[in-house]
Write a protein that holds these residues in place. Sequence first.
Motif, PDB file in Angstrom:
ATOM      1  N   ALA A  22     -12.262 -40.474  10.497  1.00 45.38           N
ATOM      2  CA  ALA A  22     -12.649 -39.415  11.441  1.00 45.38           C
ATOM      3  C   ALA A  22     -12.889 -39.962  12.851  1.00 45.38           C
ATOM      4  CB  ALA A  22     -13.882 -38.675  10.932  1.00 45.38           C
ATOM      5  N   SER A  23     -13.009 -41.300  12.968  1.00 42.23           N
ATOM      6  CA  SER A  23     -13.198 -41.918  14.289  1.00 42.23           C
ATOM      7  C   SER A  23     -11.927 -42.590  14.787  1.00 42.23           C
ATOM      8  CB  SER A  23     -14.299 -42.984  14.224  1.00 42.23           C
ATOM      9  OG  SER A  23     -15.480 -42.421  13.723  1.00 42.23           O
ATOM     10  N   SER A  24     -10.869 -42.542  13.984  1.00 49.93           N
ATOM     11  CA  SER A  24      -9.648 -43.317  14.308  1.00 49.93           C
ATOM     12  C   SER A  24      -8.459 -42.425  14.616  1.00 49.93           C
ATOM     13  CB  SER A  24      -9.273 -44.213  13.122  1.00 49.93           C
ATOM     14  OG  SER A  24     -10.357 -45.005  12.721  1.00 49.93           O
ATOM     15  N   ALA A  25      -8.733 -41.226  15.095  1.00 52.83           N
ATOM     16  CA  ALA A  25      -7.640 -40.267  15.307  1.00 52.83           C
ATOM     17  C   ALA A  25      -7.342 -40.102  16.793  1.00 52.83           C
ATOM     18  CB  ALA A  25      -8.034 -38.913  14.720  1.00 52.83           C
ATOM     19  N   ILE A  26      -6.074 -39.890  17.066  1.00 53.39           N
ATOM     20  CA  ILE A  26      -5.707 -39.405  18.396  1.00 53.39           C
ATOM     21  C   ILE A  26      -4.965 -38.083  18.238  1.00 53.39           C
ATOM     22  CG2 ILE A  26      -5.612 -41.618  19.602  1.00 53.39           C
ATOM     23  CD1 ILE A  26      -2.501 -41.417  19.287  1.00 53.39           C
ATOM     24  N   PRO A  47     -17.307 -39.062  15.820  1.00 53.92           N
ATOM     25  CA  PRO A  47     -16.394 -38.803  14.702  1.00 53.92           C
ATOM     26  C   PRO A  47     -16.010 -37.327  14.688  1.00 53.92           C
ATOM     27  CG  PRO A  47     -18.291 -40.090  13.977  1.00 53.92           C
ATOM     28  CD  PRO A  47     -18.578 -39.658  15.391  1.00 53.92           C
ATOM     29  N   SER A  48     -14.762 -37.059  14.405  1.00 52.65           N
ATOM     30  CA  SER A  48     -14.275 -35.682  14.479  1.00 52.65           C
ATOM     31  C   SER A  48     -14.886 -34.806  13.391  1.00 52.65           C
ATOM     32  CB  SER A  48     -12.756 -35.699  14.322  1.00 52.65           C
ATOM     33  OG  SER A  48     -12.309 -34.445  13.880  1.00 52.65           O
ATOM     34  N   ALA A  81     -12.535 -36.283  20.861  1.00 58.95           N
ATOM     35  CA  ALA A  81     -13.110 -36.201  22.213  1.00 58.95           C
ATOM     36  C   ALA A  81     -13.849 -34.884  22.372  1.00 58.95           C
ATOM     37  CB  ALA A  81     -12.007 -36.291  23.251  1.00 58.95           C
ATOM     38  N   CYS A  82     -15.001 -34.920  22.996  1.00 60.47           N
ATOM     39  CA  CYS A  82     -15.652 -33.653  23.283  1.00 60.47           C
ATOM     40  C   CYS A  82     -15.680 -33.465  24.793  1.00 60.47           C
ATOM     41  CB  CYS A  82     -17.034 -33.570  22.661  1.00 60.47           C
ATOM     42  SG  CYS A  82     -18.206 -34.690  23.382  1.00 60.47           S
TER      43      CYS A  82
END
Length: 375
Positions: free
Chosen positions: A341-345, A327-328, A319-320
């Motif tokens: 990189a898009s599937s993280a919490i 993607p992180s 999240a920004c």
Amino acid sequence: MSRDGRVYLDHNATTPLKPAVKAAMVQAMDLVGNPSSVHAFGRTARRAVDEARAAVAALAGVKPAQVLFTGSGTEANNLALRGFSGRTVLVSAIEHDSALAAAPLTESQDTQRLPVQPDGTADLAALERILADTAGPALLSLMLANNETGVIQPVADAAALAHARGALLHCDAVQAAGRLAFSFGALGADLMTLSAHKLGGPAGVGALVLAEGLEPDALIRGGGQERRKRAGTENLLGIVGFGAAARLALEEIAAAADLAALRDRLEREALAAVPQARVMGASAARVANTSCLVLPGVPGETQVMGLDLAGVAVSAGSACSSGKVKPSHVLAAMGEDATAASSAIRVSLGWTSDDEAVDRFLAAWITVARRSGRA
Ligand code: PLP
């Protein structure tokens, strides 16, 4: 848990205001004076600023005169990285956006990002090479604890390497303060960023800690406040709140470390129920409150929304500040592919967290994983 039964596990985004901080701020609302005024009202306000400065200085292990108050951690990062125009600014690839964006762009920007290893820690061999290749004096920015993974960075080692090459070290300690015992001197930092709202204080006030004798160029001009380094009438309420939060953070540092037991249980039970999931940075030393969970193929945003429906608040790892999810860059720098990189919490605990909050998270997250066919 909040009064309406919602669970808040997003302390790295912002922490709930601690009651004693709120009380100090409410009391400060009755202060009338401008800290720059010479009359008794002004002197009382000045005393409140001075006391807060001493408390923030104690948290960083420095003298009060080494603390400059700013309007946020973001501003402190900008003041640090834009305040030394003769120096080449080097930043690690996992810095917060406010440091990445503050570093003045050069044509070789990509080569100037200090890479990290797969465990999320800065690559010191690469740092030696980058420092050797940098012509002229440099300024390296390396955070103490990463906001997405909680991974603790080898700041003292990086500072030693930087100093051997005549470079300065700036450390963004926003996510470490109140979570980890450290001191400016032991880290070998020349500049350090702090932010009140990550340690039980209010948003909208930060600090830049400076080595004695170091004088950055002011970003905001037009007044003599903060030794002419940050013009503008002081945010008295915010500063008083910061001071109270810093005082408590020092007193409660042991309790912050105790969160590791809660966080570790969360991770153990999450991985046992969802074997496909992974914890990022788990092999490195981390601050006790942070867990970055990847559920490959299930976008972080989907997980966050599913959890929110169940009354549990966390962030997408990527999240920004605009609330958008990309993607992180942190996980990408650790070598993760775009899917991971898009599937993280990011689950981040704090002074309001307890076993019940962790149970609520686990039940909700395991349900999200099952619905996505991942458990
Ligand atoms: N640095 C880090 C590592 C952060 O996590 C944040 C906020 O998320 C900041 C800086 C910015 O601090 P502020 O919100 O006070 O601008």
